[in-house]
Design an enzyme around this catalytic site. Structure first.
Site, PDB file in Angstrom:
ATOM      1  N   LYS A 197     -30.405  72.267 -39.813  1.00 50.79           N
ATOM      2  CA  LYS A 197     -29.542  73.077 -38.949  1.00 50.79           C
ATOM      3  C   LYS A 197     -28.865  72.184 -37.907  1.00 50.79           C
ATOM      4  O   LYS A 197     -29.546  71.427 -37.221  1.00 50.79           O
ATOM      5  CB  LYS A 197     -30.399  74.142 -38.239  1.00 50.79           C
ATOM      6  CG  LYS A 197     -29.719  74.869 -37.083  1.00 50.79           C
ATOM      7  CD  LYS A 197     -28.670  75.846 -37.558  1.00 50.79           C
ATOM      8  CE  LYS A 197     -28.006  76.580 -36.386  1.00 50.79           C
ATOM      9  NZ  LYS A 197     -28.935  77.339 -35.556  1.00 50.79           N
ATOM     10  N   ASP A 210     -30.078  86.409 -36.268  1.00 51.73           N
ATOM     11  CA  ASP A 210     -30.156  85.530 -35.091  1.00 51.73           C
ATOM     12  C   ASP A 210     -31.138  86.062 -34.044  1.00 51.73           C
ATOM     13  O   ASP A 210     -30.997  85.753 -32.856  1.00 51.73           O
ATOM     14  CB  ASP A 210     -28.779  85.289 -34.466  1.00 51.73           C
ATOM     15  CG  ASP A 210     -28.709  83.968 -33.708  1.00 51.73           C
ATOM     16  OD1 ASP A 210     -29.693  83.194 -33.732  1.00 51.73           O
ATOM     17  OD2 ASP A 210     -27.673  83.714 -33.070  1.00 51.73           O
TER      18      ASP A 210
HETATM   19 ZN   LIG Z   1     -29.260  81.070 -34.092  1.00 51.24          ZN
END
Ligand SMILES: [Zn+2]
Length: 418
Positions: free
Chosen positions: A185, A318
Site C-alpha cells: 500500500k 476504509d
Molecule cells: Zn484507508
C-alpha cells in the site's frame, strides 16, 4: 470436518449470475458442488441447512485494523499497540459475522492479526494485509503533528513507513514482505486525515512508484495506491498500480487510463458517510472534516466517471476505528448503488472483484463454484431487491469460512454486542 448440504431458493454465484432452487455442498473446506438441486449428488452424511438466499462470503477490499478509538492518526502514536491489538480482535469477529469472509487490510496491524486468526486464537476473516502504509516524508502516511523521530526512530509506529527515493522505496517494500504482507500500500496523493497536505497533490515520484511496483511484482504482490487527485491517479496507473483507492478526482481521461490498464477502483464511500455524520466529540479533527466534506462530495462524480469508462469497481469501506462501523461493512454496497451501480454490480464488486484486488495472492475467485474455498453466507432475503440488508449483520444468518460454520442463527444474539 462437517460436510454441509445447503439448499437455497436462490444462489447468487458472485459473477453476476444466479441459480434458482440450488444446492451447495461444502466438504473438506471447499465447495464440492454448486448448482441446480436437480443435479446435486447424494450426500448421506451431510448436515442439511435450508436457506432463502446464499451468496459468496464478501470482501472488504479497503479497511484498517488500527485499533484506534478516534479517527485521528495521532492515536497510532499515543495509544498502546497492545491495547490496539486487542481491540482489532473484536473488529475481525464483527466483520466475519457481518458476512465478510475476506478483507484486504491496506495498512495497520493486519499482518499480525492474520497470524492469530490463522492459528485459531482469534475469530475473523481471511486477512490479506499490507503491513505498513508506505508514504513520503510529509506525505499522507506521515503524522505531521508529532516529532519526526516517532516516525523514523527505533520505536517508530509500525503501521506507517516513510521512504524517499527509489532505493528506500524498494527497501520499504521488502520490509513489508518480511512481515508477511500480501499486498503493498502506498500513498500516491495527499489525504484527509493528514494535516498539512492537499488531497489534490501527487506524492511519490514516477521513479519511486515504478520501483515499488517492480519490487512488489517480483514477489507476485499487487500495489494499492491511495489517490485522491488526478496527478496521483495518473502517476500510479502509469507505474502499474493495480488498485486506485478513493479515486476522488477521477475524470474521463483518468478513468479511461484506468480502464485501459485494468486498474480497479476502490471508492470507499462508507467511511465518508460515517465520519461526516458523527458529532465532533467523536474526534475527527476539524481540518479533516473540511477536507472530507469536499472529497466525499466529489467522490460521487468519480464513480460516475468510472462507470462511464467501464472501470471495474470493488467494495471497500476504509473503516479505520474500532467502533460500531465494524459489522456494518456491507453498508458500502448501498452507497455504491446510490452512486449508480446496479445491485448486481455491487454484489460482484463485493465478491469476485474483491478477490481480484489481491491479484495472484488470492485463494479462490470469490465465486461459489466447485473447487472454490468454502467461503459462503446465507441471507434472510434477496439483496438484489433490498441491497441495504447487506449492511445489517442480522440479515446474515449463516457464515461459512473455509467450509466451517462460523455463524448460525443460534449464535446471532451474540454477534453485535461487546
Ligand atoms: Zn484507508
Amino acid at each position: 470436518m462437517t460436510e454441509y448440504r445447503i439448499e437455497a431458493s436462490i444462489l447468487i454465484v458472485g459473477d453476476g449470475t444466479s441459480i434458482e432452487d440450488a444446492v451447495v455442498v461444502l466438504d473438506g473446506g471447499v465447495v464440492s458442488y454448486a448448482g441446480p438441486a436437480s443435479n446435486a449428488p447424494p450426500t448421506p452424511g451431510a448436515e442439511k441447512v435450508t436457506v432463502p438466499v446464499m451468496m459468496p462470503g464478501m470482501w472488504d477490499a479497503h479497511c484498517h485494523f488500527f485499533g484506534i478509538a478516534q479517527p485521528n492518526l495521532e492515536a497510532l502514536a499515543t495509544e498502546s499497540i497492545m491495547v490496539r491489538s486487542m481491540r482489532v480482535t473484536r473488529d475481525a469477529r464483527l466483520a466475519l459475522h457481518a458476512g465478510f469472509t475476506s478483507v484486504r487490510e491496506v495498512g495497520g496491524l493486519g499482518v499480525y492479526l492474520e497470524r492469530a486468526i490463522a492459528e485459531g486464537y482469534v475469530e475473523g476473516p481471511n486477512v490479506y494485509a499490507a503491513g505498513s502504509i508506505l508514504s513520503t516524508t510529509g506525505g499522507h502516511g506521515d503524522i505531521h503533528s508529532i516529532p519526526e523521530e516517532w516516525m523514523t526512530g527505533a520505536d517508530r509506529i509500525d503501521d506507517l513507513e516513510l521512504c524517499d527515493g527509489a532505493d528506500e522505496a524498494r527497501k520499504a517494500v521488502r520490509r513489508q514482505l518480511r512481515k508477511g504482507a500480501k499486498v503493498i500500500k502506498v500513498c500516491a496523493s495527499g489525504g484527509v486525515l493528514s494535516k498539512y497536505d492537499d488531497p489534490q497533490h501527487q506524492q511519490f515520484t514516477h521513479e519511486e512508484l515504478v520501483a515499488i511496483v517492480d519490487e512488489a511484482a517480483r514477489a507476485e504482490r499487487i500495489v494499492a495506491a491511495h489517490c485522491h487527485g488526478k496527478a496521483g491517479i495518473m502517476a500510479a496507473v502509469r507505474a502499474g498500480v493495480k488498485t486506485i483507492e478513493h479515486g476522488t478526482y477521477l475524470d474521463a481521461e483518468s478513468a479511461s487510463a484506468m480502464s485501459d490498464s485494468g486498474a480497479i477502483l476502490v471508492a470507499t464511500r462508507f467511511v465518508g458517510a460515517e465520519l461526516l455524520s458523527q458529532p465532533p466529540e467523536r474526534g475527527l479533527p476539524e481540518f479533516a472534516r473540511q477536507k472530507l466534506t469536499e472529497t466525499y462530495r466529489r467522490g460521487r462524480e468519480a464513480i460516475t466517471a468510472a462507470l462511464d469508462a467501464g472501470v471495474t469497481i470493488a467494495v471497500g469501506t476504509d473503516i479505520l476505528t474500532s467502533d460500531d462501523q465494524w459489522g456494518r461493512n456491507g453498508g458500502e454496497l448501498s452507497l455504491l448503488v446510490e452512486c449508480g451501480l446496479t445491485p448486481d454490480q455491487a454484489i460482484v464488486a463485493a465478491t469476485t472483484v474483491g478477490a481480484m484486488t489481491v491479484g495472484p495472492q488470492a485463494v479462490g475467485s470469490g465465486a461459489i463454484r466447485q473447487g472454490e474455498p468454502g467461503d459462503a453466507i446465507a441471507l434472510s432475503a434477496d439483496p438484489r431487491a433490498q441491497i441495504e440488508i447487506l449492511g445489517d449483520a442480522n440479515s446474515v444468518t449463516h457464515v461459512w469460512k473455509g467450509g466451517t460454520l462460523a455463524k448460525s442463527p443460534d449464535q446471532r444474539a451474540g454477534t453485535v454486542t461487546g
